[in-house]
Design an enzyme around this catalytic site. Structure first.
Site, mmCIF file in Angstrom:
data_model
loop_
_atom_site.group_PDB
_atom_site.id
_atom_site.type_symbol
_atom_site.label_atom_id
_atom_site.label_comp_id
_atom_site.label_asym_id
_atom_site.label_seq_id
_atom_site.Cartn_x
_atom_site.Cartn_y
_atom_site.Cartn_z
ATOM 1 N N ASP A 69 -35.796 -33.078 19.333
ATOM 2 C CA ASP A 69 -36.763 -32.759 20.375
ATOM 3 C C ASP A 69 -37.935 -33.726 20.337
ATOM 4 O OD1 ASP A 69 -35.139 -30.710 20.952
ATOM 5 O OD2 ASP A 69 -36.474 -29.107 20.280
ATOM 6 N N TYR A 106 -37.044 -37.010 21.846
ATOM 7 C CA TYR A 106 -36.913 -36.823 23.289
ATOM 8 C C TYR A 106 -38.298 -36.798 23.940
ATOM 9 C CZ TYR A 106 -35.489 -34.760 27.725
ATOM 10 O OH TYR A 106 -35.281 -34.532 29.051
ATOM 11 N N ASP A 107 -39.183 -36.002 23.337
ATOM 12 C CA ASP A 107 -40.544 -35.910 23.872
ATOM 13 C C ASP A 107 -41.239 -37.263 23.872
ATOM 14 O OD1 ASP A 107 -41.316 -32.603 22.530
ATOM 15 O OD2 ASP A 107 -40.229 -33.273 24.305
ATOM 16 N N SER A 160 -39.162 -16.224 27.849
ATOM 17 C CA SER A 160 -39.005 -16.751 26.498
ATOM 18 C C SER A 160 -39.978 -16.008 25.599
ATOM 19 C CB SER A 160 -39.255 -18.249 26.482
ATOM 20 O OG SER A 160 -40.455 -18.515 27.144
ATOM 21 N N LEU A 161 -40.038 -16.390 24.356
ATOM 22 C CA LEU A 161 -40.871 -15.672 23.393
ATOM 23 C C LEU A 161 -41.866 -16.623 22.769
ATOM 24 C CD1 LEU A 161 -38.035 -13.707 21.557
ATOM 25 C CD2 LEU A 161 -39.848 -12.693 22.959
ATOM 26 N N GLU A 204 -35.322 -7.481 15.146
ATOM 27 C CA GLU A 204 -33.929 -7.877 15.422
ATOM 28 C C GLU A 204 -33.736 -9.332 14.997
ATOM 29 O OE1 GLU A 204 -33.751 -7.511 19.658
ATOM 30 O OE2 GLU A 204 -34.089 -5.347 19.637
ATOM 31 N N LYS A 230 -32.951 -13.030 15.060
ATOM 32 C CA LYS A 230 -32.901 -13.890 16.241
ATOM 33 C C LYS A 230 -31.734 -14.862 16.087
ATOM 34 C CE LYS A 230 -35.816 -16.660 19.285
ATOM 35 N NZ LYS A 230 -35.010 -17.883 19.390
ATOM 36 N N ASP A 273 -29.211 -17.768 17.194
ATOM 37 C CA ASP A 273 -29.312 -18.948 18.022
ATOM 38 C C ASP A 273 -28.033 -19.104 18.835
ATOM 39 O OD1 ASP A 273 -30.785 -20.957 18.967
ATOM 40 O OD2 ASP A 273 -30.409 -22.340 17.310
ATOM 41 N N ARG A 326 -29.053 -17.899 31.396
ATOM 42 C CA ARG A 326 -30.483 -17.824 31.635
ATOM 43 C C ARG A 326 -30.950 -18.851 32.667
ATOM 44 N NH1 ARG A 326 -35.051 -20.135 29.272
ATOM 45 N NH2 ARG A 326 -36.856 -18.748 29.188
ATOM 46 N N GLU A 381 -27.246 -11.749 23.697
ATOM 47 C CA GLU A 381 -27.003 -13.104 23.215
ATOM 48 C C GLU A 381 -25.504 -13.321 23.013
ATOM 49 O OE1 GLU A 381 -29.836 -14.610 23.012
ATOM 50 O OE2 GLU A 381 -29.568 -16.435 21.829
ATOM 51 N N TYR A 400 -29.485 -6.655 23.600
ATOM 52 C CA TYR A 400 -30.791 -6.392 22.989
ATOM 53 C C TYR A 400 -31.954 -6.187 23.962
ATOM 54 C CZ TYR A 400 -31.144 -11.513 23.519
ATOM 55 O OH TYR A 400 -31.141 -12.783 24.009
ATOM 56 N N LYS A 445 -40.325 -6.450 18.511
ATOM 57 C CA LYS A 445 -40.679 -5.898 19.825
ATOM 58 C C LYS A 445 -41.415 -4.587 19.609
ATOM 59 C CE LYS A 445 -36.451 -7.884 21.681
ATOM 60 N NZ LYS A 445 -35.089 -7.633 22.162
ATOM 61 N N LYS A 460 -40.491 -17.136 13.213
ATOM 62 C CA LYS A 460 -39.485 -18.106 12.788
ATOM 63 C C LYS A 460 -39.481 -18.296 11.278
ATOM 64 C CE LYS A 460 -37.965 -19.645 16.806
ATOM 65 N NZ LYS A 460 -38.027 -21.061 17.117
ATOM 66 N N CYS A 514 -21.587 -58.617 6.158
ATOM 67 C CA CYS A 514 -20.907 -57.470 6.753
ATOM 68 C C CYS A 514 -19.895 -56.878 5.771
ATOM 69 C CB CYS A 514 -20.192 -57.931 8.025
ATOM 70 S SG CYS A 514 -19.107 -56.684 8.708
ATOM 71 N N CYS A 568 -16.176 -57.771 7.164
ATOM 72 C CA CYS A 568 -15.591 -59.106 7.301
ATOM 73 C C CYS A 568 -16.337 -60.179 6.516
ATOM 74 C CB CYS A 568 -15.537 -59.504 8.777
ATOM 75 S SG CYS A 568 -17.154 -59.875 9.464
ATOM 76 N N CYS A 613 -23.828 -57.902 12.210
ATOM 77 C CA CYS A 613 -22.781 -58.790 11.725
ATOM 78 C C CYS A 613 -22.587 -59.890 12.763
ATOM 79 C CB CYS A 613 -21.501 -57.997 11.549
ATOM 80 S SG CYS A 613 -20.032 -59.020 11.427
ATOM 81 N N CYS A 635 -14.414 -59.821 13.160
ATOM 82 C CA CYS A 635 -14.778 -58.675 12.330
ATOM 83 C C CYS A 635 -13.897 -57.476 12.690
ATOM 84 C CB CYS A 635 -16.246 -58.327 12.533
ATOM 85 S SG CYS A 635 -16.737 -56.831 11.662
HETATM 86 S S1 IVH Z 1 -35.609 -10.702 23.781
HETATM 87 C C1 IVH Z 1 -38.797 -10.857 26.725
HETATM 88 N N1 IVH Z 1 -34.206 -10.414 21.586
HETATM 89 O O1 IVH Z 1 -34.602 -15.852 22.131
HETATM 90 C C2 IVH Z 1 -37.689 -10.800 25.783
HETATM 91 N N2 IVH Z 1 -34.327 -12.569 22.563
HETATM 92 O O2 IVH Z 1 -37.134 -17.200 23.075
HETATM 93 C C3 IVH Z 1 -36.998 -12.092 25.622
HETATM 94 N N3 IVH Z 1 -33.026 -14.267 21.369
HETATM 95 O O3 IVH Z 1 -33.703 -16.810 25.354
HETATM 96 C C4 IVH Z 1 -35.721 -12.021 24.932
HETATM 97 N N4 IVH Z 1 -32.252 -12.941 19.806
HETATM 98 O O4 IVH Z 1 -31.824 -16.396 23.755
HETATM 99 C C5 IVH Z 1 -34.628 -11.279 22.534
HETATM 100 N N5 IVH Z 1 -32.975 -10.011 19.675
HETATM 101 C C6 IVH Z 1 -33.397 -10.850 20.602
HETATM 102 C C7 IVH Z 1 -33.036 -12.208 20.599
HETATM 103 C C8 IVH Z 1 -33.529 -13.045 21.598
HETATM 104 C C9 IVH Z 1 -32.253 -14.156 20.271
HETATM 105 C C10 IVH Z 1 -33.257 -15.511 22.128
HETATM 106 C C11 IVH Z 1 -32.847 -15.441 23.574
HETATM 107 C C12 IVH Z 1 -34.043 -15.884 24.372
HETATM 108 C C13 IVH Z 1 -34.924 -16.482 23.331
HETATM 109 C C14 IVH Z 1 -36.354 -16.259 23.670
#
Ligand code: IVH
Length: 705
Positions: free
Chosen positions: A42, A45-46, A91-92, A125, A127, A129, A148, A184, A242, A306, A330, A424, A427, A442, A448
């Protein structure tokens, strides 16, 4: 060049770099969004994105039609129908430590005005990937499912989702009339490894249209976004539910009860999810999950917390794209230490020597790692990585593992800095570094073997000559057996069919029926490629810096193979008309021109090319699209400022009328369109007797009215 500040660039250099950045970023976008196989981190890329923006800020007039800044990546892929979510998929926000989590709790309290004695109850919960999906159920039946996408509109993957065993077609028991259920989709680690190994085997056997994936997330995404639901059905995908989107009535009063309803309806809910009576319990859960992580069947990168009470969730609402009532805490980046056993030097198609660390295999957050990239010789020197060193490895998200640092206290006595080879490994030719370059190359060129095999692989690859059935291993075998040393040899394999059929796995003693067909199929595939499009042919030659985009520019400009070949030979003379013409093609800068000239200047390359041309006849590039118009097949130069349309637009229009647009005026120019404040080019046109058009005349002739 990348390191120079935009102010230090000339306009031509800036234009060239913007073209390169557009192509590079587009490539990374494709890799990430369409192929789910990221090619850079990332951060890298940025950095590319920012560099592009900085140059555009300095040279706004060079803003390209295809500039990465014009299109955010990740829009829904074209081939799936779009599906609008009932309420957006958010997203979160992230927390990285206990202090962040405490601040998250404090913000909730402030916002709701809660008294101190009121405790905050959470659901934790793991998380995973994977990729999130939105599932619409109407009167208990599964109606529609989407990815999504950009959060508002996703891709309709209903049929693909139906094949998931963990997705109920019908909700068991009473349910709202209409409800969006979110969850997910993911692949377990062991399933991912087995699946990837199987793919690799099939690719090595020459099968087309297959790929291996960088990680379970990309494998899950790639599998769900198949055009054929039958393929998705064969992939080991799972789903944990979820969350909730739009619903005709509230199915529960708390999130914990909602999860129970999901289970009742027939969904799988992650069994590790837990009701946490207060913030302290959440912090303990975080520790517990971090410890459990490596032993889980799937990758997790943190825990989602949550707020349990749905009435509070509703009052809290959202800021930007994230809810105030949930957070993703995280885990720290996954690191591990191991010892460096050796540094391998790989030789690429263009002769670049690339170092790769080979280490004692080690488990980094659940994935066994034994290779890491070291980028180049400066990087090795900068980190002072030595054989036998104990190194700290890091795997951050999707990225290939990196060596972060060396544990100096553990360095064995008597170790010496790594001496990067100056010859090299394949070669023994000299390997040299050009001034200002980081890469050592080389100089063995066609002698080669490593380069030769890599070039042959490139030559037959999908976007080049696209010869089906000639996978990496097969090319190596043909090379080792001495049957194929140059591209032309591929087209002279037919007389060797009997011999090839004797090889193990190639037919004769076939145990599997498909093996007996291997040689005839391969020869048929080769035959079918004797008339490639000129742009594919040019790309297939593997000339440095001539990627697909530049090959296309050359093919469009020169139209036929003989014309291109002749022009490239003539362009070797600096100052020649041919050299000027080459340099005047939009998108072909001086560095690219030099690479072409260097290629043609090498007699062995020319011999190989001419040999190939006895076997293969490239098709002339398509003639003008509107063959009869005044600009078809003509060359055109724009100069000065156009008032009614941008340069890019004017150029695109001219090209669609079959014209080639160049930057400088020569005897071969047919028209010069002069805008306001036109300078020397207008004068030169007059001098050479080239027809000059005003902007209005050009519009008229171009059918723009
Ligand atoms: S809740 C508003 N619950 O995380 C609630 N998301 O950054 C938003 N994810 O795109 C989602 N496990 O792909 C929720 N137990 C979980 C999750 C979860 C993985 C991922 C999901 C979402 C991303 C949000």
């Amino acid at each position: 060049m990348r390191s120079r500040p935009p102010e230090a660039l000339t306009e031509a250099e800036a234009a060239e770099e913007l073209a390169a950045l557009a192509a590079e970023i587009a490539g990374h976008n494709r890799a990430y969004y369409e192929q789910d196989a990221p090619t850079v981190s990332d951060a890298e890329y940025d950095a590319l994105f920012r560099r592009n923006a900085a140059i555009e800020a300095r040279f706004p007039e060079l803003l390209r039609e295809d500039s990465p800044s014009r299109r955010p990546g990740g829009a829904a892929a074209e081939h799936f129908a779009k599906s609008r979510h009932g309420v957006p998929m958010l997203s979160l926000d992230n927390a990285f430590d206990a202090a962040d989590f405490t601040e998250f709790c404090a913000r909730i309290r402030r916002f709701l005005g809660l008294p101190a004695e009121e405790v905050l109850r959470f659901v934790g919960e793991p998380k995973i990937d994977g990729l999130s999906v939105n599932l619409l159920y109407e009167r208990g039946r599964f109606r529609r499912g989407a990815t999504r996408g950009d959060g508002t509109v996703g891709e309709d993957v209903t049929e693909n989702l139906r094949s998931l065993r963990s997705l109920p077609q019908r909700l068991a028991g009473p349910c709202p009339d209409s409800i969006e259920i979110r969850g997910e989709v993911f692949m377990e680690k062991a399933e991912f490894l087995a699946f990837n190994a199987q793919q690799a085997e099939r690719i090595a056997a020459g099968e087309r249209g297959l790929r291996v994936f960088a990680n379970p997330r990309n494998a899950a995404a790639g599998s769900l976004r198949q055009l054929d639901p039958g393929i998705t059905a064969q992939r080991p995908l799972k789903l944990f539910a979820y969350a909730m989107g739009a619903a005709s009535e509230a199915p529960a009063a708390t999130h914990w009860d909602y999860l129970a309803r999901l289970r009742d309806w027939g969904f799988e809910v992650n069994p590790l999810s837990r009701l946490l009576p207060d913030a302290e319990a959440a912090a303990e859960f975080q520790q517990e999950m971090a410890a459990a992580r490596a032993g889980l069947a799937y990758d997790i990168d943190g825990v989602v917390y949550k707020l349990d009470r749905l009435d509070w969730q509703a009052r809290l609402g959202f800021v930007g794209r994230a809810p105030r009532w949930a957070i993703a805490w995280k885990f720290p980046a996954e690191q591990a230490t191991t010892t460096l056993e050796r540094i391998e030097i790989q030789v690429g198609r263009t002769g670049a020597l690339t170092p790769r660390a080979v280490m004692q295999p080690v488990n980094v957050g659940g994935v066994i790692v034994m290779h890491a990239t070291l980028h180049n010789e400066d990087e090795i020197a900068r980190k002072d990585v030595r054989i036998g060193d104990t190194v700290v490895l890091q795997r951050a998200g999707d990225v290939i593992p990196q060596i972060v640092s060396v544990v100096l206290e553990k360095r064995p006595a008597g170790s010496t800095p790594f001496a990067f080879p100056e010859t090299c490994p394949a070669c023994s030719s000299h390997a040299v570094r050009g001034p200002g370059e980081v890469v050592r190359r080389c100089t063995g060129g066609l002698i080669c073997p490593a380069q030769t095999v890599e070039r042959l692989r490139h030559f037959v690859s999908r976007n080049a000559m696209d010869i089906e059935g000639l996978g990496e291993e097969n090319i190596q075998k043909l090379f080792d057996e001495g049957l194929v040393r140059s591209p032309a040899d591929i087209f002279r394999l037919a007389p060797h069919a009997a011999r090839m059929r004797q090889w193990e796995g190639w037919g004769a003693k076939a145990k599997r029926p498909e093996e007996s067909k291997k040689v005839p199929n391969l020869l048929a595939a080769i035959e079918s490629r004797r008339h490639p499009a000129l742009e594919r042919f040019i790309f297939a030659l593997g000339i440095r810096r001539i990627g697909e985009a530049n090959a296309k520019l050359l093919a469009r400009h020169y139209r036929s193979f003989p014309a291109w070949r002749e022009a490239m030979l003539a362009a070797r003379v600096i100052g020649s008309e041919a050299r000027e013409e080459l340099g005047s093609i939009q998108g072909i800068g001086p560095a690219i021109a030099q690479e072409l000239v260097d290629f043609f200047d090498e007699p062995r390359n020319l011999a190989a090319l001419d040999d190939l041309a006895t076997e293969v006849t490239p098709e002339a590039a398509p003639a003008a699209t509107e063959a009869d118009g005044p600009f078809a097949g003509r060359s055109l130069v724009f100069t000065g400022t156009l008032e009614t349309l941008t340069r890019d637009e004017a150029q695109a229009r001219a090209e669609s009328l079959g014209a080639k647009v160049t930057k400088s005026v020569s005897k071969k120019t047919d028209f010069v369109v002069v805008g306001a404040d036109a300078g020397s080019k207008a004068a030169k046109a007059q001098e050479l007797g080239v027809r000059v058009l005003s902007e209005a005349e050009w519009r008229e002739m171009a059918g723009l009215g």
